[in-house]
Structures are given as C-alpha cells and as structure tokens.
Design a protein around this motif. Structure first.
Motif: not given
Length: 223
Positions: A3-4, A27-30, A95-99, A208-212
C-alpha cells in the motif's frame, strides 16, 4: 500487495503536508510525494507547478521563495508547503519512501537528501530525462517509470531506463500485457491511483505488486 499512501493519503488529510505524511507513515508500506525546487533554491514537497489549487496563495512554485511559500496555508490545514527535509524527517525509518520528481535538474539534490535517511527509497517520474539524471549519479536507489497511456510504452521505457518498477495508471491493467510483460523482465508493477474498494480488489486479483491510493479505507484490507 503493498500500500502506497499517495501524497500521504490525500483523501484523508491535506495532501503533501507534514501531518499527512506523518499520519500515513503509521499505517502505509510506502509514502509517495512530489518534489520541486522553489524560487530560493530549496526542494519543496508540492504536486502542482502553481500553488493556487492547494494554498490560499497564487503563483508558480519556481517563482516563490521558501519564506513566501511558508506564508500560505495548505488546504486549510494551518500548515505550509514543507521542504523535502521536513517530510523525510516525518517518515518512520521502517516505511519506504517514493519521491516523484517533477523536474529533471533536482535529481542530484534529491539523491543527496535520500542518502541521509535510513529508509528504503525509490525515485519515480513521468520524465525519462529525470530518471536518466538519477541513473547518471550511480546511487543505490530504485527507480520507477510512471505512465498514463499505452502510447508511453511503459514496459519498454522502464527497461530502457534501467528501472526496477513500472507505475502504470490503473486503467492500463485492462490490457493484460501491461502486467504480463513486466513479469518476464523482473519489473514490479505498482498502479495508481486506486480510490475504490472494488477496484483495489480487482488489482489484487490481477496480481499487481502495489497500489497507490488517496484513501486509507480503500487500503485497509491490505495493511
């Protein structure tokens, strides 16, 4: 399925604010957020080229100094547009970061900032030039090519850009090859922006591997 939190779960809190990011990181993974350079040179977290939609001010981010940006209120939150460092400090280290890069020329400075945190980090962009700039610095960060249309040739472009991920708009999953082709070349697939529970279930079923998503309630079954 990961979960992004798109812009820090933008449906639940004012987007890209420190409080939204901090709350989402519980709460989120990323956490996904957008970065630009403001007029005085600092990296700031804001999606649009202009501040009109998200603040009580007006003007282009690139024309406004940090002090000017910080005088405006983001979506009635009582907060101002934050710096990249402010947002990074608000995210728990597990928690992962997606910039998402909104500009090409900021790649080096963004990578420097990410190098100062312990989180697993990813840089994503619609811009091939921005992703090429990231790769040119030879830093240990994963990248993702974001696409909206099939004509973007998302899988081919992701491969050419040496990405680990492809981030297609969820509508592209109507075309099976958008999911099957990445699997054959070891690309992971995160889709955006999934804001309906039924759609989230469909994406999970498709594998899918993930959803934003903007909404934590949509993501809740997968947390």
């Amino acid at each position: 399925m990961r979960v992004i939190a798109h812009r820090g779960f933008a449906a639940d809190a004012p987007e890209n604010t420190v409080s939204a990011i901090e709350r989402a990181s519980r709460v989120a993974d990323s956490i996904e957020f957008d970065v630009r350079r403001c007029g005085s040179g600092e990296l700031v977290v804001v999606h649009d080229e202009r501040i009109d939609r998200v603040t009580d001010g007006t003007g282009r981010v690139a024309d406004l100094s940090l002090s000017e940006l910080q005088s405006f209120d983001v979506l009635g939150s009582g907060e101002s547009i934050p710096t990249l460092d402010d947002v990074l400090a608000a995210i728990a280290t597990d928690v992962d970061i997606n910039v998402e890069l909104k500009e090409t020329a900021i790649a080096s400075d963004v990578l420097d900032a990410l190098g100062r945190v312990e989180n697993d980090c990813m840089v994503s962009s619609f811009s091939a030039d921005a992703l090429q700039a990231v790769r040119s610095h030879d830093r240990p960060v994963e990248t993702a090519y974001i696409s909206r249309w099939l004509r973007d040739q998302p899988v081919r472009r992701a491969i050419e850009l040496d990405c680990e991920y492809v981030h297609p708009r969820f509508t592209l999953l109507l075309y099976s090859r958008v999911l099957s082709r990445p699997r054959s070349v070891d690309l992971e697939v995160n889709v955006w922006t999934v804001n309906e529970p039924l759609l989230a279930r469909a994406m999970a079923w498709r594998g899918v591997d993930g959803i934003a998503t903007d909404a934590v309630e949509v993501a809740r079954p997968y947390l």
